[in-house]
Design a protein around this motif. Structure first.
Motif, short mmCIF file in Angstrom:
data_model
loop_
_atom_site.label_atom_id
_atom_site.label_comp_id
_atom_site.label_asym_id
_atom_site.label_seq_id
_atom_site.Cartn_x
_atom_site.Cartn_y
_atom_site.Cartn_z
N GLU A 31 13.17 -13.24 1.83
CA GLU A 31 14.26 -12.96 0.90
C GLU A 31 15.51 -12.45 1.61
N GLN A 32 15.37 -12.07 2.87
CA GLN A 32 16.46 -11.54 3.70
C GLN A 32 17.16 -10.36 3.04
N ARG A 33 16.33 -9.41 2.58
CA ARG A 33 16.86 -8.21 1.95
C ARG A 33 15.82 -7.10 2.03
N ILE A 34 16.26 -5.88 1.72
CA ILE A 34 15.35 -4.75 1.67
C ILE A 34 14.65 -4.75 0.31
N VAL A 35 13.33 -4.70 0.32
CA VAL A 35 12.52 -4.63 -0.90
C VAL A 35 11.95 -3.22 -0.98
N VAL A 36 12.09 -2.59 -2.12
CA VAL A 36 11.59 -1.23 -2.32
C VAL A 36 10.36 -1.30 -3.22
N VAL A 37 9.26 -0.69 -2.75
CA VAL A 37 8.01 -0.68 -3.51
C VAL A 37 7.49 0.75 -3.60
N ALA A 38 6.74 1.02 -4.64
CA ALA A 38 6.11 2.33 -4.79
C ALA A 38 5.02 2.49 -3.74
N PHE A 39 4.95 3.66 -3.16
CA PHE A 39 3.95 3.93 -2.13
C PHE A 39 2.54 3.69 -2.66
N LYS A 40 2.31 4.01 -3.92
CA LYS A 40 0.97 3.86 -4.49
C LYS A 40 0.54 2.40 -4.59
N GLU A 41 1.46 1.46 -4.36
CA GLU A 41 1.14 0.04 -4.43
C GLU A 41 0.78 -0.56 -3.07
N ILE A 42 0.85 0.23 -2.00
CA ILE A 42 0.53 -0.31 -0.69
C ILE A 42 -0.85 0.14 -0.25
N PHE A 43 -1.45 -0.67 0.62
CA PHE A 43 -2.80 -0.44 1.12
C PHE A 43 -2.76 -0.39 2.64
N PHE A 44 -3.60 0.44 3.22
CA PHE A 44 -3.66 0.57 4.67
C PHE A 44 -5.00 0.03 5.16
N PRO A 45 -5.01 -1.16 5.79
CA PRO A 45 -6.26 -1.70 6.32
C PRO A 45 -6.88 -0.72 7.32
N LYS A 46 -8.16 -0.55 7.25
CA LYS A 46 -8.87 0.45 8.05
C LYS A 46 -8.62 0.31 9.55
N ASP A 47 -8.67 -0.88 10.08
CA ASP A 47 -8.57 -1.07 11.53
C ASP A 47 -7.20 -1.57 11.99
N ASP A 48 -6.20 -1.52 11.13
CA ASP A 48 -4.87 -2.00 11.49
C ASP A 48 -3.92 -0.81 11.56
N HIS A 49 -3.42 -0.53 12.74
CA HIS A 49 -2.52 0.60 12.94
C HIS A 49 -1.07 0.16 13.10
N PHE A 50 -0.78 -1.09 12.72
CA PHE A 50 0.56 -1.63 12.92
C PHE A 50 1.21 -2.17 11.66
N SER A 51 0.46 -2.19 10.53
CA SER A 51 1.03 -2.74 9.30
C SER A 51 0.29 -2.19 8.08
N PHE A 52 0.90 -2.43 6.93
CA PHE A 52 0.24 -2.13 5.66
C PHE A 52 0.29 -3.38 4.81
N ASP A 53 -0.50 -3.42 3.75
CA ASP A 53 -0.58 -4.58 2.87
C ASP A 53 -0.07 -4.20 1.48
N LEU A 54 0.39 -5.21 0.76
CA LEU A 54 0.76 -5.02 -0.64
C LEU A 54 0.66 -6.35 -1.36
N ILE A 55 0.54 -6.26 -2.67
CA ILE A 55 0.56 -7.44 -3.53
C ILE A 55 1.82 -7.33 -4.36
N ASP A 56 2.68 -8.36 -4.28
CA ASP A 56 3.96 -8.29 -4.98
C ASP A 56 3.80 -8.60 -6.47
N GLN A 57 4.91 -8.57 -7.18
CA GLN A 57 4.88 -8.76 -8.64
C GLN A 57 4.39 -10.14 -9.05
#
Length: 84
Positions: A31-57
């Motif tokens: 989208e070439q823009r800043i997307v703002v999401v609620a922290f409660k909507e993101i997930f932290f994979p157990k063995d990944d220390h470089f990214s987080f996951d989310l499911i968009d609308q």
């Protein structure tokens, strides 16, 4: 400036911040823009220390590398940012 990982860990684990509302602004390359999401909507994979996951609308799954996080908001106030 604190590293983004340190800020995200504090949000996750600091009991003093448990009742606060957080939002994360990250750069979306498609989208070439800043997307703002609620922290409660993101997930932290157990063995990944470089990214987080989310499911968009639209129900699409995204993996967001920490280096694309550009802003963190606490109760509507900017508390951390990275220059674009």
């Amino acid at each position: 400036m604190k590293p983004v990982q340190e800020m995200l860990n504090r949000i996750r684990w600091d009991e003093a911040w448990a009742d606060d509302e957080f939002k994360i602004g990250y750069y979306d390359r498609v989208e070439q823009r800043i997307v703002v999401v609620a922290f409660k909507e993101i997930f932290f994979p157990k063995d990944d220390h470089f990214s987080f996951d989310l499911i968009d609308q639209e129900g699409e799954w995204h993996s967001v590398p920490y280096h694309r996080v550009k802003a963190i908001y606490r109760n509507g106030r900017l508390i951390w940012h990275r220059k674009h």
